[in-house]
Enzyme design. Structure first.
Site, PDB file in Angstrom:
ATOM      1  CG  HIS A 311      -2.065   0.971   1.092  1.00 38.13           C
ATOM      2  ND1 HIS A 311      -1.933   2.307   1.356  1.00 38.13           N
ATOM      3  CD2 HIS A 311      -3.349   0.781   0.693  1.00 38.13           C
ATOM      4  CE1 HIS A 311      -3.093   2.899   1.131  1.00 38.13           C
ATOM      5  NE2 HIS A 311      -3.966   2.012   0.728  1.00 38.13           N
ATOM      6  CG  ASP A 369      -8.252  -2.841  -3.120  1.00 38.70           C
ATOM      7  OD1 ASP A 369      -9.451  -2.593  -2.954  1.00 38.70           O
ATOM      8  OD2 ASP A 369      -7.392  -1.976  -3.356  1.00 38.70           O
TER       9      ASP A 369
END
Ligand code: ACO
Length: 434
Positions: A311, A369
């Site tokens: 991320h 996700d």
């Protein structure tokens, strides 16, 4: 050039031998920012920061995020508490109004959501005129923009009617999302019901059928509630910044949100959970050899990356990922689908990557996700609707940022500058001489 911090609230900039004092702004969680608003006027210089990696566009009271420590708070409340104890409707109220609702305020907000859940009959006909393969995000963005034609009250005085606007958008976007899915496969529309919760209503509008009535599973409803809460805001990301930038021109809320939906549509932003499922499907189609993909991800000469890992801001862990992981386990068990081959591959990938030195060293953990796609697949949401689900969750965040921007005493129309690197002024050559 020299930039030095000379006191707690001043930085000294030395440029071409001259000294300038720049104020330092300190946030409530100790974040520090150098205020350069007077830089160009005083020094003739601007700053350049492609991708705005070091640029604060505003001061905001909505969301605090610390990527190093893995903290995400909405209006001061930890995401873990909100996901555990609140409904998405409560969190939406919190984001937009700044405080958790009392019982009465929540009842009133729910009444508004119920009241506004239908869409104008003429708008329903719009769905008939999109090609059947139109991406749902494109439909959603256009439909939200069109709402301003049917509910234009806010053009006059947006903040006076903000409660109605908020409820209208949060409720109607859910209806539009479900209708666009039903239309995409030629199915009868299912109307919203007054006796269902926000999430149960959405699931029912998506999946109910006269020949196979949909029964809302508690675990599925709870997982959807958590997913929407976890996506509800993430401070100045690409779509939220878009909503603020478009709104800064004093355009109405619908048009600003429609622009945000378009930004979210991008594969680098809201499309990652779809990419996770594509990757899992590819691994499955290639015989399920996930180890080969781990090797590819680690190979510097191979552009392949393990989608759903890493991320940009969370460098310790994504606080949303653990909550979603637990929710996904419960949903899969409750639906009896934990033997789905794609889910098996996901578990194996996660297991290996969490122990592999390459991923551990680089702090590459599964992100939100990675798990959200798995839950959506398990509950029957088609892949092309994944980003629409993200938009549904992000909506209260967009609305609260638009509202905050509108009332900001420091508001200016967003207008970045640039460093021009094209040709210098030339003598014009008439057409016949070129
Ligand atoms: N798989 C393999 N290696 C990776 C991955 C990955 N998913 N992510 C990062 N790395 C490696 C890089 O190759 C680099 O290695 P190096 O130091 O040997 O050169 C190192 O980790 C650091 O990578 P950066 O690209 O500098 O990390 P950055 O913070 O810029 O990127 C990003 C973050 C874009 C999310 C990245 O991790 C990635 O591409 N992940 C896969 C895509 C993805 O899941 N996107 C969704 C993000 S979540 C969201 O948007 C809601």
């Amino acid at each position: 050039m020299l930039l030095d911090c000379v006191s707690d609230d001043k930085a000294e900039l030395v440029l071409d031998g001259k000294k300038y004092l720049l104020p330092i702004i300190i946030g409530t969680e100790g974040e520090r920012a150098i205020d350069i608003r007077s830089l160009r006027t005083e020094t003739g210089h601007i700053t350049i920061d492609s991708g705005y990696m070091n640029t604060g566009s505003c001061a905001s009271q909505i969301t605090f995020l610390d990527g190093e420590k893995g903290i995400l708070n909405y209006r001061g409340y930890g995401i873990e508490d909100l996901a555990e104890h609140c409904s998405f409707v409560e969190v939406s109220y919190l984001l937009v109004h700044g405080t958790l609702p009392t019982g009465d305020e929540l009842r009133r907000f729910r009444e508004l959501l119920n009241l506004y859940s239908l869409i104008h009959e003429d708008m329903i006909h719009f769905f008939d005129h999109y090609p059947s393969n139109a991406p749902p995000m494109s439909i959603l963005s256009s439909m939200v923009n069109s709402l301003s034609n049917y509910y234009p009250e806010m053009n006059e005085n947006p903040l006076e009617d903000i409660d109605n606007m908020t409820a209208r958008l949060i409720s109607k976007v859910r209806t539009i999302a479900a209708f666009s899915y039903r239309k995409s496969y030629g199915s009868q529309l299912v109307m919203p019901r007054h006796d269902f919760s926000y999430c149960a209503n959405f699931l029912n509008m998506m999946f109910d059928s006269p020949v196979k009535p949909y029964v809302v599973n508690d675990e599925v409803e709870s997982a959807l509630n958590k997913l929407l809460i976890l996506h509800a805001d993430h401070e100045q990301n690409c779509s939220t910044s878009t909503v603020r930038l478009v709104g800064s021109a004093r355009v109405n809320l619908y048009a600003s949100i429609s622009a945000g939906i378009s930004a979210l549509w991008g594969p680098l932003h809201g499309g990652a959970n779809m990419a996770v499922m594509d990757m899992l499907e590819e691994i499955h189609a290639n015989g399920g050899d996930y180890k080969k993909y781990i090797t590819k991800a680690k190979d510097r000469n191979d552009p392949f990356r393990l989608v759903g890992f890493g991320h940009r801001v969370y460098k310790n862990h994504d606080p949303r990922a653990q909550i979603i992981k637990e929710a996904s386990e419960k949903v899969l068990k409750s639906l009896g689908v934990d033997d789905d081959p794609l889910l098996q591959i996901a578990r194996e990938l996660e297991d290996v990557a969490l122990r592999d030195e390459y991923f551990v060293e680089r702090k590459l953990y599964p992100n939100v996700d990675f798990y959200s796609g798995i839950i959506y697949r398990a509950i029957g949401i088609p892949q092309n609707m994944f980003t629409v689900m993200f938009a549904l969750g992000r909506l209260p965040g967009w609305i609260s940022h638009w509202r905050e921007m509108w009332t900001d005493a420091n508001w200016r129309i967003g207008r970045p500058r640039q460093v021009y690197v094209g040709p210098q002024r030339k003598k014009f050559v008439p057409l016949e001489d070129r």
